[in-house]
Design a protein around this motif. Structure first.
Motif, short mmCIF file in Angstrom:
data_model
loop_
_atom_site.label_atom_id
_atom_site.label_comp_id
_atom_site.label_asym_id
_atom_site.label_seq_id
_atom_site.Cartn_x
_atom_site.Cartn_y
_atom_site.Cartn_z
N TRP A 57 9.48 3.72 -12.74
CA TRP A 57 9.62 4.01 -11.32
C TRP A 57 11.08 4.01 -10.85
O TRP A 57 11.46 4.85 -10.04
N LEU A 58 11.89 3.10 -11.34
CA LEU A 58 13.27 3.01 -10.88
C LEU A 58 14.06 4.24 -11.31
O LEU A 58 14.72 4.89 -10.50
N SER A 59 13.98 4.60 -12.58
CA SER A 59 14.75 5.75 -13.06
C SER A 59 14.30 7.04 -12.39
O SER A 59 15.13 7.88 -12.05
N PHE A 60 12.99 7.18 -12.15
CA PHE A 60 12.54 8.39 -11.44
C PHE A 60 13.16 8.46 -10.05
O PHE A 60 13.72 9.47 -9.66
N LEU A 102 2.46 9.95 2.07
CA LEU A 102 2.02 11.02 1.18
C LEU A 102 0.56 10.85 0.84
O LEU A 102 0.08 9.74 0.66
N SER A 103 -0.13 11.98 0.71
CA SER A 103 -1.52 11.91 0.24
C SER A 103 -1.50 11.82 -1.28
O SER A 103 -0.52 12.17 -1.93
N GLU A 104 -2.60 11.36 -1.85
CA GLU A 104 -2.69 11.24 -3.31
C GLU A 104 -2.67 12.60 -4.00
O GLU A 104 -2.45 12.68 -5.21
N ASP A 105 -2.90 13.68 -3.25
CA ASP A 105 -2.87 15.04 -3.80
C ASP A 105 -1.44 15.58 -3.92
O ASP A 105 -1.21 16.57 -4.61
N ASP A 106 -0.50 14.96 -3.25
CA ASP A 106 0.88 15.42 -3.30
C ASP A 106 1.44 15.19 -4.70
O ASP A 106 1.28 14.10 -5.26
N PRO A 107 2.09 16.20 -5.32
CA PRO A 107 2.60 16.02 -6.69
C PRO A 107 3.67 14.93 -6.81
O PRO A 107 3.90 14.41 -7.90
N LEU A 108 4.28 14.55 -5.72
CA LEU A 108 5.28 13.48 -5.75
C LEU A 108 4.61 12.10 -5.83
O LEU A 108 5.18 11.16 -6.38
N PHE A 109 3.39 12.00 -5.30
CA PHE A 109 2.69 10.71 -5.23
C PHE A 109 2.58 10.00 -6.59
O PHE A 109 2.97 8.84 -6.71
N PRO A 110 2.05 10.65 -7.64
CA PRO A 110 1.93 9.91 -8.91
C PRO A 110 3.28 9.56 -9.53
O PRO A 110 3.40 8.54 -10.21
N LYS A 111 4.29 10.38 -9.28
CA LYS A 111 5.61 10.06 -9.82
C LYS A 111 6.21 8.83 -9.12
O LYS A 111 6.97 8.09 -9.73
N LEU A 112 5.85 8.65 -7.87
CA LEU A 112 6.32 7.47 -7.15
C LEU A 112 5.49 6.24 -7.46
O LEU A 112 6.02 5.14 -7.62
N ASP A 126 0.85 -1.18 0.00
CA ASP A 126 0.00 0.00 0.00
C ASP A 126 0.90 1.24 0.00
O ASP A 126 1.73 1.41 0.89
N GLU A 127 0.72 2.11 -0.99
CA GLU A 127 1.58 3.28 -1.15
C GLU A 127 1.58 4.20 0.06
O GLU A 127 2.64 4.67 0.49
N SER A 128 0.42 4.50 0.60
CA SER A 128 0.36 5.43 1.73
C SER A 128 1.07 4.88 2.96
O SER A 128 1.61 5.63 3.76
N GLU A 129 1.08 3.56 3.08
CA GLU A 129 1.76 2.91 4.20
C GLU A 129 3.27 3.16 4.12
O GLU A 129 3.94 3.36 5.13
N LEU A 130 3.83 3.18 2.93
CA LEU A 130 5.27 3.34 2.75
C LEU A 130 5.72 4.80 2.84
O LEU A 130 6.80 5.08 3.36
N THR A 131 4.92 5.73 2.32
CA THR A 131 5.39 7.10 2.18
C THR A 131 4.74 8.10 3.10
O THR A 131 5.34 9.13 3.41
#
Length: 194
Positions: free
Chosen positions: A40-43, A24-34, A17-22
């Motif tokens: 994903w690796l190169s980013f 971050l909220s889904e509104d954070d601009p970093l969230f979709p990039k992660l 689960d993404e929120s568990e790891l970071t």
């Protein structure tokens, strides 16, 4: 979403689960990039490298008046004691012409010395001068402190795992293509039937 994109995203999150790891909220601009990024690796690698390189090389330019390729040469020699241009290129990833210009400038500044190998006259070895060593040592502690700050969120075991994984990738990168085709053929590891 096509199968290739779905697979890339799954590999990037490893089923967690993404929120568990970071946090971050889904509104954070970093969230979709992660979490919605098929590359994903190169980013992640580029993002982290920039968070280190931008402040560090800005400081080096202010303090020492050196550009990044020039400091890369000094750092390479600091770690290895003696190298050729070809060896610095191989261990840094910078193009030969960029490092050649950096070496000429460092030589003119008296930060490195070049010596012709008497047994192989095609080989020119480079070493740091005292001035070059002092330059590196003047910023080494700041670089190390910044890197430690970046690693604070990881446990000692996670740091060890990260080091081992990144080392494995760095060694494997020697076999990666240096140029890409616009019409890539599937690799042997890809299933071409699906």
């Amino acid at each position: 979403m096509d199968e290739l994109m779905r697979t890339a995203l799954y590999e990037g999150r490893a089923g967690r689960d993404e929120s568990e790891l970071t946090g971050l909220s889904e509104d954070d601009p970093l969230f979709p990039k992660l979490w919605h990024n098929p590359c994903w690796l190169s980013f992640r690698l580029n993002y982290l490298a920039l968070r280190f390189n931008n402040p560090v090389y800005s400081l080096i330019q202010q303090k020492l008046g050196l550009l990044r390729p020039e400091f890369v040469v000094l750092w390479s020699l600091y770690l290895s004691n003696e190298l050729t241009l070809t060896e610095v290129v191989r261990s840094s990833g910078f193009p030969k012409n960029t490092l050649s210009r950096a070496i000429n400038r460092l030589d003119s500044l008296g930060m490195i010395q070049r010596e012709l190998d008497m047994t192989d006259q095609r080989r020119i070895a480079m070493k740091l001068t005292d001035k070059g060593r002092e330059a590196v040592e003047s910023v080494e502690a700041i670089m190390m402190k910044h890197e430690r700050t970046m690693l604070e969120c990881l446990s000692p075991a996670e740091r060890l795992n990260l080091s081992e994984i990144l080392t494995k990738l760095a060694v494997a990168s020697e076999g990666w293509p240096q140029q890409l085709s616009l019409d890539p053929e599937p690799s042997e590891s890809e299933d071409v039937t699906s």
